[in-house]
Design a protein around this motif. Structure first.
Motif, PDB file in Angstrom:
ATOM      1  N   PRO A  16       0.943  -1.165   0.040  1.00  0.00           N
ATOM      2  CA  PRO A  16      -0.199   0.100  -0.010  1.00  0.00           C
ATOM      3  C   PRO A  16       0.696   1.533  -0.124  1.00  0.00           C
ATOM      4  O   PRO A  16       0.158   2.353  -0.570  1.00  0.00           O
ATOM      5  CB  PRO A  16      -0.982  -0.101   1.048  1.00  0.00           C
ATOM      6  CG  PRO A  16      -0.934  -1.481   1.844  1.00  0.00           C
ATOM      7  CD  PRO A  16       0.413  -2.083   1.437  1.00  0.00           C
ATOM      8  N   ALA A  17       2.023   1.238   0.645  1.00  0.00           N
ATOM      9  CA  ALA A  17       2.815   2.557   0.533  1.00  0.00           C
ATOM     10  C   ALA A  17       3.881   2.509  -0.295  1.00  0.00           C
ATOM     11  O   ALA A  17       4.852   3.447  -0.221  1.00  0.00           O
ATOM     12  CB  ALA A  17       3.539   2.575   2.097  1.00  0.00           C
ATOM     13  N   LEU A  18       3.953   1.565  -1.300  1.00  0.00           N
ATOM     14  CA  LEU A  18       4.983   1.492  -2.298  1.00  0.00           C
ATOM     15  C   LEU A  18       4.867   2.779  -3.282  1.00  0.00           C
ATOM     16  O   LEU A  18       4.067   3.159  -3.845  1.00  0.00           O
ATOM     17  CB  LEU A  18       4.988   0.326  -3.306  1.00  0.00           C
ATOM     18  CG  LEU A  18       6.068   0.179  -4.176  1.00  0.00           C
ATOM     19  CD1 LEU A  18       7.232  -0.321  -3.400  1.00  0.00           C
ATOM     20  CD2 LEU A  18       5.699  -0.663  -5.397  1.00  0.00           C
ATOM     21  N   LEU A 213       9.293  -6.127   2.641  1.00  0.00           N
ATOM     22  CA  LEU A 213       7.829  -5.707   2.880  1.00  0.00           C
ATOM     23  C   LEU A 213       7.670  -5.955   4.316  1.00  0.00           C
ATOM     24  O   LEU A 213       6.500  -5.815   4.989  1.00  0.00           O
ATOM     25  CB  LEU A 213       6.985  -6.333   2.051  1.00  0.00           C
ATOM     26  CG  LEU A 213       7.069  -6.121   0.608  1.00  0.00           C
ATOM     27  CD1 LEU A 213       6.132  -6.706  -0.453  1.00  0.00           C
ATOM     28  CD2 LEU A 213       7.404  -4.791   0.067  1.00  0.00           C
ATOM     29  N   ARG A 214       8.708  -6.541   5.095  1.00  0.00           N
ATOM     30  CA  ARG A 214       8.295  -7.009   6.454  1.00  0.00           C
ATOM     31  C   ARG A 214       9.414  -6.337   7.349  1.00  0.00           C
ATOM     32  O   ARG A 214      10.657  -5.981   6.954  1.00  0.00           O
ATOM     33  CB  ARG A 214       8.182  -8.515   6.502  1.00  0.00           C
ATOM     34  CG  ARG A 214       7.181  -9.091   5.828  1.00  0.00           C
ATOM     35  CD  ARG A 214       7.187 -10.599   5.844  1.00  0.00           C
ATOM     36  NE  ARG A 214       5.809 -11.096   5.356  1.00  0.00           N
ATOM     37  CZ  ARG A 214       4.634 -11.152   5.738  1.00  0.00           C
ATOM     38  NH1 ARG A 214       4.421 -10.640   6.830  1.00  0.00           N
ATOM     39  NH2 ARG A 214       3.736 -11.522   4.961  1.00  0.00           N
ATOM     40  N   ASN A 215       9.006  -6.259   8.504  1.00  0.00           N
ATOM     41  CA  ASN A 215       9.703  -5.726   9.678  1.00  0.00           C
ATOM     42  C   ASN A 215      10.610  -7.023  10.389  1.00  0.00           C
ATOM     43  O   ASN A 215      10.398  -8.346   9.906  1.00  0.00           O
ATOM     44  CB  ASN A 215       8.751  -5.272  10.824  1.00  0.00           C
ATOM     45  CG  ASN A 215       8.134  -3.903  10.407  1.00  0.00           C
ATOM     46  OD1 ASN A 215       8.801  -3.116   9.772  1.00  0.00           O
ATOM     47  ND2 ASN A 215       7.085  -3.879  10.794  1.00  0.00           N
ATOM     48  N   ARG A 222       4.621  -0.948   7.723  1.00  0.00           N
ATOM     49  CA  ARG A 222       3.790   0.054   7.340  1.00  0.00           C
ATOM     50  C   ARG A 222       4.128   0.707   6.122  1.00  0.00           C
ATOM     51  O   ARG A 222       3.474   1.062   5.383  1.00  0.00           O
ATOM     52  CB  ARG A 222       3.670   1.039   8.498  1.00  0.00           C
ATOM     53  CG  ARG A 222       2.615   2.151   8.173  1.00  0.00           C
ATOM     54  CD  ARG A 222       2.275   3.028   9.607  1.00  0.00           C
ATOM     55  NE  ARG A 222       3.545   3.819   9.936  1.00  0.00           N
ATOM     56  CZ  ARG A 222       4.319   3.287  11.002  1.00  0.00           C
ATOM     57  NH1 ARG A 222       3.787   2.624  11.755  1.00  0.00           N
ATOM     58  NH2 ARG A 222       5.395   4.292  11.264  1.00  0.00           N
ATOM     59  N   ASP A 223       5.656   1.122   6.310  1.00  0.00           N
ATOM     60  CA  ASP A 223       5.956   1.794   5.003  1.00  0.00           C
ATOM     61  C   ASP A 223       7.726   2.091   5.035  1.00  0.00           C
ATOM     62  O   ASP A 223       8.150   1.506   6.189  1.00  0.00           O
ATOM     63  CB  ASP A 223       5.408   3.424   5.048  1.00  0.00           C
ATOM     64  CG  ASP A 223       5.706   4.009   6.368  1.00  0.00           C
ATOM     65  OD1 ASP A 223       6.618   3.556   7.245  1.00  0.00           O
ATOM     66  OD2 ASP A 223       4.807   4.738   6.736  1.00  0.00           O
ATOM     67  N   ASN A 224       8.282   2.838   4.552  1.00  0.00           N
ATOM     68  CA  ASN A 224       9.666   2.876   4.226  1.00  0.00           C
ATOM     69  C   ASN A 224      10.086   3.389   5.635  1.00  0.00           C
ATOM     70  O   ASN A 224      11.270   3.219   6.312  1.00  0.00           O
ATOM     71  CB  ASN A 224      10.148   3.742   3.133  1.00  0.00           C
ATOM     72  CG  ASN A 224      10.361   3.060   1.798  1.00  0.00           C
ATOM     73  OD1 ASN A 224      10.845   1.757   1.993  1.00  0.00           O
ATOM     74  ND2 ASN A 224      10.153   3.477   1.034  1.00  0.00           N
ATOM     75  N   ALA A 225       9.406   4.275   6.187  1.00  0.00           N
ATOM     76  CA  ALA A 225       9.783   5.114   7.522  1.00  0.00           C
ATOM     77  C   ALA A 225       9.901   4.081   8.760  1.00  0.00           C
ATOM     78  O   ALA A 225      10.753   4.265   9.264  1.00  0.00           O
ATOM     79  CB  ALA A 225       8.829   6.065   7.792  1.00  0.00           C
TER      80      ALA A 225
END
Length: 241
Positions: A16-18, A213-215, A222-225
């Motif tokens: 979703p945040a790509l 795409l995973r922590n 959630r996103d790059n941040a």
């Protein structure tokens, strides 16, 4: 140095945040700059979201992102999967010389790809710094035989999905005679173990939605941040240790 790879070859909509459009890339970079990130790697896209290395699309993406983060290093890719014809690929890269504000600071060249040395010469002619992608031991041997090209900023030692830190060490040993700055990173399931290994070794590394795409705990990021926050935490932990 922690580099952030904003989007890579991920299919639009795969997260979703790509960030895909120049405006999305710029917004993401600006948010990450607030976290202290100053090195970005991005894959410019055309209007339908396909990766490109043609001058107009590269210039648009880089110029828009540069407006948002004027003091950051901006890098792009020259991957052969985008333009398989090595002659055409080098010609397109050579055309970056006239891009002005849209010219990237650096570009990655994968040493195992046909025509890689021609792309390197095209980047030199265009005045663009070079990041040399080394995916495996054979690529490392190829680079050592060829020698480090003028204009090389760093060597990107990349551990492929399913790879191990032992593979990373084998590549690092081969690259050692070059004396080049090394950025070590993984991809997908190797991303976090290799980032931890890079932190333990005191090497530059990278993270971002291109690589995972995973922590670290396996949860969807959630996103790059959020990836950057997790990476910084891991790097700090190894520095303290």
């Amino acid at each position: 140095m922690l580099q952030v790879c904003l989007n890579g070859a991920r299919v639009p909509g795969s997260h979703p945040a790509l960030p895909v459009t120049p405006q999305q890339l710029a917004a993401d970079a600006a948010a990450l700059a607030e976290l202290g990130i100053t090195h970005f790697h991005l894959h410019p896209r055309d209007v339908v979201g396909l990766e490109v290395i043609a001058g107009p699309e590269v210039a648009t993406a880089v110029a828009v992102v540069r407006t948002a983060v004027p003091h950051a290093e901006l890098g792009v890719t020259t991957a052969a999967w985008i333009q398989p014809d090595p002659v055409r690929r080098a010609d397109l890269v050579r055309g970056w010389a006239g891009l002005s504000a849209g010219r990237p600071d650096v570009a990655s060249v994968n040493v195992h790809e046909d025509g890689w040395s021609d792309v390197v010469r095209a980047l030199q002619a265009a005045g663009v710094g070079i990041e040399l992608g080394v995916f495996h031991e054979e690529a490392a041997r190829t680079l050592v035989r060829a020698g480090l090209p003028d204009g090389t900023r760093r060597v990107l030692a990349e551990v492929q999905p399913g790879g191990s830190t032992a593979e990373a060490e084998a590549v690092l040993r081969l690259l050692e005679p070059l004396g080049a700055p090394i950025l070590l990173h993984g991809e997908d399931d190797s991303a976090w173990p290799v980032l931890d290994h890079a932190a333990r070794r005191g090497l530059d590394t990278r993270i971002g939605l291109e690589d995972t795409l995973r922590n670290p705990d396996g949860s969807p990021t959630r996103d790059n941040a959020e990836l950057v926050t997790c990476a910084r935490r891991a790097i700090r932990a190894h520095a303290v240790g």
